[in-house]
Design a protein around this motif. Structure first.
Motif, PDB file in Angstrom:
ATOM      1  N   GLY A  88       0.663  -1.410   0.196  1.00  0.00           N
ATOM      2  CA  GLY A  88       0.096  -0.059   0.200  1.00  0.00           C
ATOM      3  C   GLY A  88       0.690   1.197   0.065  1.00  0.00           C
ATOM      4  N   ALA A  89       0.199   2.267  -0.399  1.00  0.00           N
ATOM      5  CA  ALA A  89       0.715   3.549  -0.587  1.00  0.00           C
ATOM      6  C   ALA A  89      -0.152   4.737   0.316  1.00  0.00           C
ATOM      7  CB  ALA A  89       1.260   4.088  -1.903  1.00  0.00           C
ATOM      8  N   VAL A  90       0.474   5.900   0.585  1.00  0.00           N
ATOM      9  CA  VAL A  90      -0.260   6.939   1.182  1.00  0.00           C
ATOM     10  C   VAL A  90      -0.163   8.176   0.769  1.00  0.00           C
ATOM     11  CG1 VAL A  90      -0.604   8.275   3.508  1.00  0.00           C
ATOM     12  CG2 VAL A  90      -0.025   5.650   3.586  1.00  0.00           C
ATOM     13  N   ILE A  91      -1.311   8.906  -0.023  1.00  0.00           N
ATOM     14  CA  ILE A  91      -1.142   9.936  -0.486  1.00  0.00           C
ATOM     15  C   ILE A  91      -1.112  11.285   0.499  1.00  0.00           C
ATOM     16  CG2 ILE A  91      -2.146  11.711  -2.030  1.00  0.00           C
ATOM     17  CD1 ILE A  91      -3.516   9.361  -3.409  1.00  0.00           C
ATOM     18  N   CYS A  92      -0.139  12.248   0.459  1.00  0.00           N
ATOM     19  CA  CYS A  92      -0.181  13.246   1.400  1.00  0.00           C
ATOM     20  C   CYS A  92       0.504  14.552   0.650  1.00  0.00           C
ATOM     21  CB  CYS A  92       0.834  12.806   2.660  1.00  0.00           C
ATOM     22  SG  CYS A  92       2.595  12.646   2.122  1.00  0.00           S
ATOM     23  N   GLU A 127      -8.911  17.461  -6.296  1.00  0.00           N
ATOM     24  CA  GLU A 127      -8.252  17.577  -7.311  1.00  0.00           C
ATOM     25  C   GLU A 127      -6.780  17.303  -7.426  1.00  0.00           C
ATOM     26  OE1 GLU A 127     -11.763  19.533  -7.581  1.00  0.00           O
ATOM     27  OE2 GLU A 127     -10.089  20.031  -5.963  1.00  0.00           O
ATOM     28  N   LEU A 128      -6.145  17.734  -6.322  1.00  0.00           N
ATOM     29  CA  LEU A 128      -4.774  17.481  -5.941  1.00  0.00           C
ATOM     30  C   LEU A 128      -4.437  16.012  -5.612  1.00  0.00           C
ATOM     31  CD1 LEU A 128      -3.687  20.552  -3.774  1.00  0.00           C
ATOM     32  CD2 LEU A 128      -2.865  20.026  -5.956  1.00  0.00           C
ATOM     33  N   ILE A 129      -5.395  15.485  -5.018  1.00  0.00           N
ATOM     34  CA  ILE A 129      -5.302  13.818  -4.658  1.00  0.00           C
ATOM     35  C   ILE A 129      -5.083  12.946  -5.833  1.00  0.00           C
ATOM     36  CG2 ILE A 129      -6.552  11.918  -3.565  1.00  0.00           C
ATOM     37  CD1 ILE A 129      -7.570  13.810  -1.420  1.00  0.00           C
ATOM     38  N   ASP A 130      -6.099  13.514  -6.911  1.00  0.00           N
ATOM     39  CA  ASP A 130      -5.986  12.785  -8.185  1.00  0.00           C
ATOM     40  C   ASP A 130      -4.771  12.537  -8.824  1.00  0.00           C
ATOM     41  OD1 ASP A 130      -8.608  11.743  -7.590  1.00  0.00           O
ATOM     42  OD2 ASP A 130      -9.666  13.146  -9.015  1.00  0.00           O
ATOM     43  N   ARG A 131      -3.991  13.586  -8.405  1.00  0.00           N
ATOM     44  CA  ARG A 131      -2.422  13.450  -9.209  1.00  0.00           C
ATOM     45  C   ARG A 131      -1.761  12.326  -9.012  1.00  0.00           C
ATOM     46  NH1 ARG A 131       0.089  19.602  -8.757  1.00  0.00           N
ATOM     47  NH2 ARG A 131      -1.845  21.076  -9.687  1.00  0.00           N
ATOM     48  N   GLN A 132      -2.139  11.515  -7.697  1.00  0.00           N
ATOM     49  CA  GLN A 132      -1.533  10.343  -7.394  1.00  0.00           C
ATOM     50  C   GLN A 132      -2.567   9.254  -7.234  1.00  0.00           C
ATOM     51  OE1 GLN A 132       1.291   9.618  -7.336  1.00  0.00           O
ATOM     52  NE2 GLN A 132       2.757  11.470  -6.466  1.00  0.00           N
ATOM     53  N   THR A 157      -2.185  26.413   8.217  1.00  0.00           N
ATOM     54  CA  THR A 157      -3.455  26.692   7.765  1.00  0.00           C
ATOM     55  C   THR A 157      -4.362  25.589   8.479  1.00  0.00           C
ATOM     56  OG1 THR A 157      -2.729  25.401   5.766  1.00  0.00           O
ATOM     57  CG2 THR A 157      -2.629  27.810   5.649  1.00  0.00           C
ATOM     58  N   VAL A 158      -5.657  25.884   8.278  1.00  0.00           N
ATOM     59  CA  VAL A 158      -6.787  25.069   8.767  1.00  0.00           C
ATOM     60  C   VAL A 158      -7.748  24.626   7.735  1.00  0.00           C
ATOM     61  CG1 VAL A 158      -8.580  24.973  10.611  1.00  0.00           C
ATOM     62  CG2 VAL A 158      -6.300  25.960  11.065  1.00  0.00           C
ATOM     63  N   TYR A 159      -8.143  23.225   7.622  1.00  0.00           N
ATOM     64  CA  TYR A 159      -9.115  23.089   6.827  1.00  0.00           C
ATOM     65  C   TYR A 159     -10.390  23.021   7.348  1.00  0.00           C
ATOM     66  CZ  TYR A 159      -5.940  19.800   4.255  1.00  0.00           C
ATOM     67  OH  TYR A 159      -4.912  18.985   3.468  1.00  0.00           O
ATOM     68  N   THR A 160     -11.521  23.638   6.472  1.00  0.00           N
ATOM     69  CA  THR A 160     -12.727  23.619   7.112  1.00  0.00           C
ATOM     70  C   THR A 160     -13.483  22.349   7.126  1.00  0.00           C
ATOM     71  OG1 THR A 160     -13.881  23.985   5.037  1.00  0.00           O
ATOM     72  CG2 THR A 160     -12.931  25.827   6.154  1.00  0.00           C
ATOM     73  N   PRO A 161     -14.613  22.059   8.003  1.00  0.00           N
ATOM     74  CA  PRO A 161     -15.246  20.774   7.963  1.00  0.00           C
ATOM     75  C   PRO A 161     -15.562  20.334   6.528  1.00  0.00           C
ATOM     76  CG  PRO A 161     -16.037  22.054   9.727  1.00  0.00           C
ATOM     77  CD  PRO A 161     -15.075  22.888   8.880  1.00  0.00           C
ATOM     78  N   ASP A 162     -16.105  21.277   5.824  1.00  0.00           N
ATOM     79  CA  ASP A 162     -16.534  20.876   4.194  1.00  0.00           C
ATOM     80  C   ASP A 162     -15.437  20.603   3.588  1.00  0.00           C
ATOM     81  OD1 ASP A 162     -19.135  21.688   4.950  1.00  0.00           O
ATOM     82  OD2 ASP A 162     -19.233  23.541   4.008  1.00  0.00           O
ATOM     83  N   GLU A 163     -14.350  20.959   3.515  1.00  0.00           N
ATOM     84  CA  GLU A 163     -12.984  20.742   2.840  1.00  0.00           C
ATOM     85  C   GLU A 163     -12.754  19.387   3.336  1.00  0.00           C
ATOM     86  OE1 GLU A 163     -10.637  25.120   2.017  1.00  0.00           O
ATOM     87  OE2 GLU A 163     -10.555  23.900   3.931  1.00  0.00           O
ATOM     88  N   ILE A 164     -12.913  19.142   4.519  1.00  0.00           N
ATOM     89  CA  ILE A 164     -12.382  17.513   4.831  1.00  0.00           C
ATOM     90  C   ILE A 164     -13.285  16.514   4.328  1.00  0.00           C
ATOM     91  CG2 ILE A 164     -11.869  16.108   6.827  1.00  0.00           C
ATOM     92  CD1 ILE A 164     -10.676  18.356   8.119  1.00  0.00           C
ATOM     93  N   ARG A 165     -14.588  17.106   4.833  1.00  0.00           N
ATOM     94  CA  ARG A 165     -15.887  16.108   4.056  1.00  0.00           C
ATOM     95  C   ARG A 165     -15.633  15.831   2.340  1.00  0.00           C
ATOM     96  NH1 ARG A 165     -20.940  15.389   5.873  1.00  0.00           N
ATOM     97  NH2 ARG A 165     -20.858  17.319   7.072  1.00  0.00           N
ATOM     98  N   ALA A 166     -15.132  16.945   1.843  1.00  0.00           N
ATOM     99  CA  ALA A 166     -14.932  16.703   0.155  1.00  0.00           C
ATOM    100  C   ALA A 166     -13.862  15.588   0.098  1.00  0.00           C
ATOM    101  CB  ALA A 166     -14.714  18.253  -0.228  1.00  0.00           C
ATOM    102  N   ILE A 167     -12.831  15.836   0.844  1.00  0.00           N
ATOM    103  CA  ILE A 167     -11.528  14.663   0.694  1.00  0.00           C
ATOM    104  C   ILE A 167     -12.114  13.495   1.075  1.00  0.00           C
ATOM    105  CG2 ILE A 167      -9.700  14.143   1.849  1.00  0.00           C
ATOM    106  CD1 ILE A 167      -8.737  17.189   2.002  1.00  0.00           C
ATOM    107  N   CYS A 168     -12.728  13.244   2.385  1.00  0.00           N
ATOM    108  CA  CYS A 168     -13.239  12.010   2.674  1.00  0.00           C
ATOM    109  C   CYS A 168     -14.206  11.497   1.593  1.00  0.00           C
ATOM    110  CB  CYS A 168     -13.827  12.199   4.000  1.00  0.00           C
ATOM    111  SG  CYS A 168     -12.700  12.511   5.423  1.00  0.00           S
ATOM    112  N   GLU A 169     -15.013  11.974   1.097  1.00  0.00           N
ATOM    113  CA  GLU A 169     -16.112  11.306   0.079  1.00  0.00           C
ATOM    114  C   GLU A 169     -15.290  11.146  -0.944  1.00  0.00           C
ATOM    115  OE1 GLU A 169     -18.942  14.652  -0.345  1.00  0.00           O
ATOM    116  OE2 GLU A 169     -20.068  13.674   1.359  1.00  0.00           O
ATOM    117  N   HIS A 170     -14.539  11.886  -1.661  1.00  0.00           N
ATOM    118  CA  HIS A 170     -13.610  11.602  -2.583  1.00  0.00           C
ATOM    119  C   HIS A 170     -12.792  10.504  -2.664  1.00  0.00           C
ATOM    120  CE1 HIS A 170     -12.058  12.930  -6.634  1.00  0.00           C
ATOM    121  NE2 HIS A 170     -10.836  12.679  -6.249  1.00  0.00           N
ATOM    122  N   SER A 171     -12.113  10.276  -1.540  1.00  0.00           N
ATOM    123  CA  SER A 171     -11.201   9.087  -1.226  1.00  0.00           C
ATOM    124  C   SER A 171     -11.940   7.919  -0.880  1.00  0.00           C
ATOM    125  CB  SER A 171     -10.345   9.512   0.032  1.00  0.00           C
ATOM    126  OG  SER A 171      -9.698  10.675  -0.133  1.00  0.00           O
TER     127      SER A 171
END
Length: 353
Positions: A88-92, A127-132, A157-171
């Motif tokens: 496995g790999a981890v995107i960060c 969008e950045l996650i999709d690069r990897q 910098t701080v993620y908003t809840p909506d930004e993290i939600r979008a990342i979780c749903e996308h992932s």
């Protein structure tokens, strides 16, 4: 009782190098003393670790389970091992602590591959996650299985809840899990003004590392599993990774002292407020540029290299990118207004030279 111990530093001297430089909060030390004396079952079967579980569930929800560990690197390595297969790999983010500041531990100790993405502000996006996020069936490429974000980020910098939600749903749509490095999660919660569950369990984060050391603890963090289906063999991996404390009560009671009341938020709010005071003080100084929004307890700035070198002789802090002249100033739970004001005055004096 005779002791040869003596104070070897001036407790009135504080700098802006790291929130790790700060000592332990007096309420934390008092809690450790309360947990001392007598015998308690070792390796996490003590009363303090048991009570910590209920406190963590109160913050994160009924499925949450805490696994206390010694330090932040250990928390991240144990978390990511439990969430990935051997292939496995981890995107960060390229700036992520797991990539830059953990000595290669996730890869060398955890046995996984980090797939990094450059970001303008330390924050990932779908969008950045999709690069990897590709090549799951390609046996020549490490398989992306986890997305790891940091809240707040290494750039303050701080993620908003909506930004993290979008990342979780996308992932999750792509079959990946989400890990959150929360070494400064209290500062993020204080900045956002919301409960931690609002940007973790309620938006889809699977596992997080909860930080105590940077927020007043003597030592100790916790892996908090929010989604039990996202991990396996946590207990075994914690031991294998040398993160199982025999006298775990002394780790757990610190987290209990932080989380049972509002100490974790009091400490974080104060550190954040001192960073805001610092940013306001230096923003108007000619020759100083603040690089990122000041949303937690860090201020990143660019100023002449020679000014930084002279200032470092008066207050300790680190270069972030020495070539560019970028520096990082960190505030802690014990930073005072006088500390900030003295630093700003010193900066002005050095600029004037």
């Amino acid at each position: 009782m005779r002791t040869d111990a003596r104070r070897r530093h001036d407790p009135q001297i504080r700098g802006f190098a790291s929130d790790n430089y700060a000592g332990a909060h007096p309420e934390i030390l008092a809690a450790i003393a309360l947990a001392n004396g007598g015998h308690q079952i070792a390796y996490g079967e003590d009363d303090y670790t048991e009570n910590l579980q209920q406190i963590v569930k109160g913050h994160f929800g009924p499925t949450a389970e805490a696994f206390p560990v010694f330090n932040g690197t250990g928390a991240n390595v144990v978390s990511l091992q439990a969430m990935t297969d051997r292939w496995g790999a981890v995107i960060c983010a390229e700036s992520a602590h797991i990539n830059v500041d953990e000595g290669g531990a996730p890869e060398r100790v955890g046995g996984l591959k980090l797939l990094t993405v450059p970001t303008p502000d330390g924050k990932l996006t779908p969008e950045l996650i999709d690069r990897q996020a590709y090549g799951w069936d390609d046996e020549h490429r490490a398989m992306p299985q986890v997305v790891s974000i940091t809240q707040n980020t290494e750039l303050g910098t701080v993620y908003t809840p909506d930004e993290i939600r979008a990342i979780c749903e996308h992932s999750h749509e792509r079959g990946m899990k989400v890990h959150l490095d929360g070494a400064r999660i209290a500062n993020a919660a204080a900045s956002l003004g919301v409960p931690v569950r609002t940007f973790t369990s309620e938006v889809g984060v699977d596992v997080l590392s909860f930080g105590g050391t940077k927020n007043g603890a003597l030592f100790g963090e916790a892996v908090v599993v929010l989604n039990p289906d996202a991990v396996r063999a946590m207990k075994h991996l914690r031991k294998l990774s040398m993160q199982l404390a025999s006298k775990m009560r002394f780790v757990s009671v610190q987290l209990e002292a932080l989380l049972a009341g509002d100490l974790w938020l009091r400490n974080a709010r104060h550190a954040n407020a001192m960073a805001q005071r610092l940013a306001e003080g230096v923003r108007a100084v000619e020759g100083v540029e603040i690089l990122y929004p000041v949303q937690a307890n860090a201020v990143f700035a660019r100023l002449p290299h020679d000014v930084s070198e002279r200032l470092q002789k008066r207050f300790r802090f680190y270069f972030w990118d020495e070539t560019a002249g970028d520096v990082r100033w960190m505030c802690s739970f014990d930073t005072t207004e006088d500390d900030v004001d003295a630093f700003v005055l010193a900066l002005k004096e050095e600029i004037a030279k």
